[in-house]
Design a protein around this motif. Structure first.
Motif, PDB file in Angstrom:
ATOM      1  N   UNK A   4       0.833  -1.206   0.000  1.00  0.00           N
ATOM      2  CA  UNK A   4       0.000   0.000   0.000  1.00  0.00           C
ATOM      3  C   UNK A   4       0.867   1.255   0.000  1.00  0.00           C
ATOM      4  N   UNK A   5       1.957   1.236   0.767  1.00  0.00           N
ATOM      5  CA  UNK A   5       2.872   2.384   0.798  1.00  0.00           C
ATOM      6  C   UNK A   5       3.503   2.602  -0.571  1.00  0.00           C
ATOM      7  N   UNK A   6       3.949   1.525  -1.212  1.00  0.00           N
ATOM      8  CA  UNK A   6       4.556   1.638  -2.538  1.00  0.00           C
ATOM      9  C   UNK A   6       3.539   2.144  -3.560  1.00  0.00           C
ATOM     10  N   UNK A   7       2.306   1.674  -3.455  1.00  0.00           N
ATOM     11  CA  UNK A   7       1.244   2.126  -4.353  1.00  0.00           C
ATOM     12  C   UNK A   7       1.008   3.629  -4.183  1.00  0.00           C
ATOM     13  N   UNK A   8       0.974   4.084  -2.948  1.00  0.00           N
ATOM     14  CA  UNK A   8       0.782   5.520  -2.684  1.00  0.00           C
ATOM     15  C   UNK A   8       1.955   6.342  -3.215  1.00  0.00           C
ATOM     16  N   UNK A   9       3.174   5.837  -3.045  1.00  0.00           N
ATOM     17  CA  UNK A   9       4.349   6.534  -3.569  1.00  0.00           C
ATOM     18  C   UNK A   9       4.245   6.649  -5.083  1.00  0.00           C
ATOM     19  N   UNK A  10       3.849   5.566  -5.741  1.00  0.00           N
ATOM     20  CA  UNK A  10       3.693   5.602  -7.198  1.00  0.00           C
ATOM     21  C   UNK A  10       2.649   6.625  -7.611  1.00  0.00           C
ATOM     22  N   UNK A  11       1.554   6.688  -6.880  1.00  0.00           N
ATOM     23  CA  UNK A  11       0.496   7.654  -7.213  1.00  0.00           C
ATOM     24  C   UNK A  11       0.954   9.087  -6.983  1.00  0.00           C
ATOM     25  N   UNK A  12       1.724   9.313  -5.922  1.00  0.00           N
ATOM     26  CA  UNK A  12       2.128  10.667  -5.557  1.00  0.00           C
ATOM     27  C   UNK A  12       3.357  11.161  -6.325  1.00  0.00           C
ATOM     28  N   UNK A  13       4.327  10.274  -6.516  1.00  0.00           N
ATOM     29  CA  UNK A  13       5.608  10.724  -7.054  1.00  0.00           C
ATOM     30  C   UNK A  13       6.086   9.943  -8.270  1.00  0.00           C
ATOM     31  N   UNK A  14       5.346   8.910  -8.669  1.00  0.00           N
ATOM     32  CA  UNK A  14       5.752   8.104  -9.814  1.00  0.00           C
ATOM     33  C   UNK A  14       6.412   6.810  -9.374  1.00  0.00           C
ATOM     34  N   UNK A  15       6.210   5.774 -10.164  1.00  0.00           N
ATOM     35  CA  UNK A  15       6.729   4.444  -9.826  1.00  0.00           C
ATOM     36  C   UNK A  15       8.247   4.418  -9.735  1.00  0.00           C
ATOM     37  N   UNK A  16       8.913   5.293 -10.466  1.00  0.00           N
ATOM     38  CA  UNK A  16      10.372   5.322 -10.426  1.00  0.00           C
ATOM     39  C   UNK A  16      10.913   5.734  -9.058  1.00  0.00           C
ATOM     40  N   UNK A  17      10.058   6.282  -8.212  1.00  0.00           N
ATOM     41  CA  UNK A  17      10.474   6.709  -6.879  1.00  0.00           C
ATOM     42  C   UNK A  17      10.208   5.675  -5.791  1.00  0.00           C
ATOM     43  N   UNK A  18       9.787   4.481  -6.173  1.00  0.00           N
ATOM     44  CA  UNK A  18       9.615   3.411  -5.189  1.00  0.00           C
ATOM     45  C   UNK A  18      10.983   2.813  -4.907  1.00  0.00           C
ATOM     46  N   UNK A  19      11.454   2.979  -3.692  1.00  0.00           N
ATOM     47  CA  UNK A  19      12.705   2.362  -3.268  1.00  0.00           C
ATOM     48  C   UNK A  19      12.621   2.099  -1.767  1.00  0.00           C
ATOM     49  N   UNK A  20      13.604   1.415  -1.236  1.00  0.00           N
ATOM     50  CA  UNK A  20      13.572   1.023   0.172  1.00  0.00           C
ATOM     51  C   UNK A  20      13.443   2.242   1.084  1.00  0.00           C
ATOM     52  N   UNK A  21      14.129   3.302   0.745  1.00  0.00           N
ATOM     53  CA  UNK A  21      14.111   4.500   1.587  1.00  0.00           C
ATOM     54  C   UNK A  21      12.730   5.161   1.595  1.00  0.00           C
ATOM     55  N   UNK A  22      12.106   5.311   0.413  1.00  0.00           N
ATOM     56  CA  UNK A  22      10.809   5.986   0.372  1.00  0.00           C
ATOM     57  C   UNK A  22       9.707   5.139   1.000  1.00  0.00           C
ATOM     58  N   UNK A  23       9.774   3.822   0.802  1.00  0.00           N
ATOM     59  CA  UNK A  23       8.776   2.947   1.424  1.00  0.00           C
ATOM     60  C   UNK A  23       8.938   2.972   2.940  1.00  0.00           C
ATOM     61  N   UNK A  24      10.174   2.884   3.414  1.00  0.00           N
ATOM     62  CA  UNK A  24      10.419   2.923   4.858  1.00  0.00           C
ATOM     63  C   UNK A  24       9.956   4.243   5.452  1.00  0.00           C
ATOM     64  N   UNK A  25      10.214   5.339   4.752  1.00  0.00           N
ATOM     65  CA  UNK A  25       9.778   6.653   5.246  1.00  0.00           C
ATOM     66  C   UNK A  25       8.256   6.710   5.338  1.00  0.00           C
ATOM     67  N   UNK A  26       7.573   6.185   4.328  1.00  0.00           N
ATOM     68  CA  UNK A  26       6.110   6.176   4.322  1.00  0.00           C
ATOM     69  C   UNK A  26       5.568   5.356   5.487  1.00  0.00           C
TER      70      UNK A  26
END
Length: 58
Positions: A4-26
Motif C-alpha cells: 500500500x505504501x509503494x502504491x501511494x508513492x507511485x500515485x504521488x511521485x511516480x513508480x520510479x520513486x519506489x525504493x527502500x528508503x521511500x517505502x520505509x519513510x512512508x
C-alpha cells in the motif's frame, strides 16, 4: 502495508520513486538491510495493485 505504501508513492511521485528508503519513510520505519529482494516483490505487487485499480476505474 508495504504494498500500500509503494502504491501511494507511485500515485504521488511516480513508480520510479519506489525504493527502500521511500517505502520505509512512508511506513515510519528504517530500511531493511536485505531490502533489495523484498523491494522487488513489493514493487511487483504495487504494479499489480495499480493495474487492478486502473481496470476497476475504467
Amino acid at each position: 502495508m508495504a504494498i500500500d505504501a509503494a502504491f501511494e508513492i507511485a500515485r504521488e511521485a511516480g513508480a520510479e520513486n519506489i525504493n527502500a528508503r521511500t517505502v520505509a519513510k512512508k511506513l515510519n520505519c528504517s530500511p531493511h538491510s536485505q531490502s533489495c529482494t523484498i523491494l522487488q516483490r513489493v514493487k511487483k505487487a504495487a504494479y499489480a495493485k495499480a493495474d487492478d485499480y486502473r481496470t476497476e476505474y475504467i
